[in-house]
Design a protein around this motif. Structure first.
Motif, PDB file in Angstrom:
ATOM      1  N   ASP A   1      -0.497   0.066   9.324  1.00  0.00           N
ATOM      2  CA  ASP A   1      -0.525  -0.744   8.102  1.00  0.00           C
ATOM      3  C   ASP A   1       0.838  -1.390   7.888  1.00  0.00           C
ATOM      4  OD1 ASP A   1      -0.824  -1.888   5.632  1.00  0.00           O
ATOM      5  OD2 ASP A   1      -1.478  -0.063   4.610  1.00  0.00           O
TER       6      ASP A   1
ATOM      7  N   GLY B   1       2.355  -0.973   4.370  1.00  0.00           N
ATOM      8  CA  GLY B   1       2.432   0.375   3.809  1.00  0.00           C
ATOM      9  C   GLY B   1       3.840   0.886   3.600  1.00  0.00           C
TER      10      GLY B   1
ATOM     11  N   ASN C   1       0.853  -1.191   0.000  1.00  0.00           N
ATOM     12  CA  ASN C   1       0.000   0.000   0.000  1.00  0.00           C
ATOM     13  C   ASN C   1       0.889   1.241   0.000  1.00  0.00           C
ATOM     14  OD1 ASN C   1      -2.514  -1.336   0.096  1.00  0.00           O
ATOM     15  ND2 ASN C   1      -2.332  -1.604   2.315  1.00  0.00           N
TER      16      ASN C   1
END
Length: 276
Positions: A179, A182, A137
């Motif tokens: 996350d 991420g 991400n």
């Protein structure tokens, strides 16, 4: 858009509006707070929103100072010329852009070619680089952000359409903290000053696979121009506002101002002031 408002009892002609780069906004607020201790009549309203917004605000007469993490584009320069708006340019600090991931990701450094492939969306899972099987991400900024433009130009890429467009450093850091898949980019000065970032790891950057890796929060690295993503930080100031702004700019250049800049994780290099 983060907004910070500092108000004193000064008169209207003494008040200043500063808008622009989120990279610089925390530092600008702290400098202004310290300066009001010296000049109680000083009044300033500070807001972020990106370098582009700050520059546009100057064009529209909605700001006296635009903080910017990039120089003016050729088109912006022409727009000021068409409006007969004269600016002064102050380079008041040096910054570096840090790439951050969750602390649990088994990756400590990355080369430019691999980083570009990630941000373009050509590498989509961490298992292509690590033992972790997680879709990547990307946490980035809007196109109005000077940092967005800076990364794009340095890597000569277009960002993946799947990249999340966040409003500032704080939102990117909050995303990465929660996350584990991420990756994002923030001002190194911002993350150095930010508390409670133990869940975020700064990646060291290598220009090629076999090159040495450098950290954006190492003073020796920045002072010797060894980090690929380092840059000057600008303040564009309306010539018509220069008289009321100059005492604050002088404070930034004072020893006290320099120490505040350093304490925020930025660096002091050659600084100039001139008209464009």
């Amino acid at each position: 858009m983060p907004v910070f408002l500092l108000i004193s009892c000064g008169d209207k002609d003494h008040s200043i509006k500063m808008k622009g780069s989120d990279t610089e906004v925390n530092l600008a607020v702290n400098l202004a707070e310290q300066y009001t201790e010296i000049d109680p009549d000083f009044s300033i309203a500070i807001s972020g929103g990106g370098s582009g917004l700050g520059i546009t605000s100057l064009l529209n007469g909605q700001a006296d100072i635009a903080n910017s993490s990039r120089p003016l584009s050729d088109e912006e320069t022409k727009q000021f010329e068409r409006k007969n708006i004269v600016l002064r340019t102050v380079v008041f600090a040096e910054d570096a852009t840090a790439f951050v991931v969750h602390k649990d990701l088994p990756l400590d450094e990355i080369d430019l070619a691999t980083l570009a492939l990630i941000l373009k969306g050509d590498i989509v899972n961490w298992n292509q680089l690590t033992s972790v099987d997680l879709p990547i991400n990307i946490y980035g900024r809007q196109s109005s952000s000077g940092t967005h433009s800076f990364i794009k130009k340095k890597l000569k890429i277009e960002f993946s359409s799947a990249a999340k467009e966040m409003t500032g450093n704080a939102q990117i850091l909050e995303g990465i903290k929660t996350d584990k898949s991420g990756i994002g980019y923030v001002g190194a000065g911002y993350i150095a000053h930010e508390s409670g970032n133990q869940t975020v790891k700064i990646l060291n950057i290598k220009e090629s696979f076999n090159s040495p890796a450098y950290s954006p929060i190492d003073a020796h690295t920045i002072n010797n121009n060894l980090y690929f993503f380092q840059r000057p930080l600008y303040q564009f100031i309306l010539e018509d506002s220069w008289k009321k702004v100059k005492p604050f700019i002088d404070f930034e250049n004072s020893e006290r101002g320099k120490q505040l800049i350093i304490q925020h994780g930025y660096y002091i290099k050659d600084r100039t002031s001139n008209e464009i």
